[in-house]
Design an enzyme around this catalytic site. Sequence first.
Site, short mmCIF file in Angstrom:
data_model
loop_
_atom_site.label_atom_id
_atom_site.label_comp_id
_atom_site.label_asym_id
_atom_site.label_seq_id
_atom_site.Cartn_x
_atom_site.Cartn_y
_atom_site.Cartn_z
N ARG A 1 75.33 79.81 -15.42
CA ARG A 1 75.09 80.23 -16.82
C ARG A 1 75.05 78.96 -17.67
O ARG A 1 75.94 78.13 -17.60
CB ARG A 1 76.22 81.16 -17.28
CG ARG A 1 76.21 81.53 -18.78
CD ARG A 1 75.03 82.39 -19.12
NE ARG A 1 75.16 83.02 -20.43
CZ ARG A 1 74.85 82.44 -21.59
NH1 ARG A 1 74.41 81.19 -21.61
NH2 ARG A 1 74.99 83.10 -22.73
N ARG B 1 80.49 83.01 -12.49
CA ARG B 1 79.36 82.10 -12.66
C ARG B 1 79.86 80.72 -13.06
O ARG B 1 80.84 80.58 -13.79
CB ARG B 1 78.41 82.62 -13.74
CG ARG B 1 77.83 83.99 -13.45
CD ARG B 1 76.96 84.47 -14.60
NE ARG B 1 77.71 84.60 -15.84
CZ ARG B 1 77.21 85.11 -16.97
NH1 ARG B 1 75.94 85.52 -17.01
NH2 ARG B 1 77.95 85.20 -18.06
N GLU C 1 67.91 88.50 -24.36
CA GLU C 1 67.99 89.31 -23.16
C GLU C 1 66.59 89.72 -22.72
O GLU C 1 65.65 89.73 -23.52
CB GLU C 1 68.85 90.56 -23.43
CG GLU C 1 70.28 90.26 -23.84
CD GLU C 1 71.07 89.59 -22.75
OE1 GLU C 1 70.81 89.87 -21.55
OE2 GLU C 1 71.96 88.77 -23.07
#
Length: 211
Positions: free
Chosen positions: A98, A140, A106
Amino acid sequence: MLSPRNLVRIAVVLLALSLFQLATDGEINWHRQALDTFSGTRGEDTGWGKAVDSLETAGAAREGQAPTQFDLTGRVVRIADGDTLSLLDAGNTQHKVRFYGIDAPERDQPHGDRAREALVALVSGKRLGVVVIEEDDYGRKVGTVYADGRNVNLAMVQQGHAWWYQYFARQEHALEAAERDARSAQRGLWAADDPMPPWDWRRQQRLNSNR
């Protein structure tokens, strides 16, 4: 043992020294000078030397300079959206990364697909290096991604495909300046009249799903 009051005083002095040196020399290097005075050498193999290197690597990541060493290297195998990808390292281990300090639209949000396409153009076919800042609650790696020496986090904001995620990265002034410039030039998502930040979009989607 130093009292809390004395610790605060030391912190204030160090901050003042850093600001003065930045204003006069254009860089902060008092830590190197102190280290040289203390040990007579830079202390490359000592704990002090490693701490200095760590500070410099983090600083380089913030300023958009490619560091000499990365926490992760490999090739991209999947791009989820404009701020998340999967990287395969030399040991065939896949890492979900990330991007630190930015937030892209998004996929189901306006400009979401364009942001993903922009990231594809920046990283596809290139060997990536990642300076890992932390690991998030989803497992992540959160970090600054480089492709051929280019800071991709910064490039996404410069091109108008992502916001500076100031809530989590308030100190990232290069990202702040990049967003301000992209807004002014109406690049990318800033061509729209009033683009909605992804964090507001996600909140709205959660509210709608709970109705």
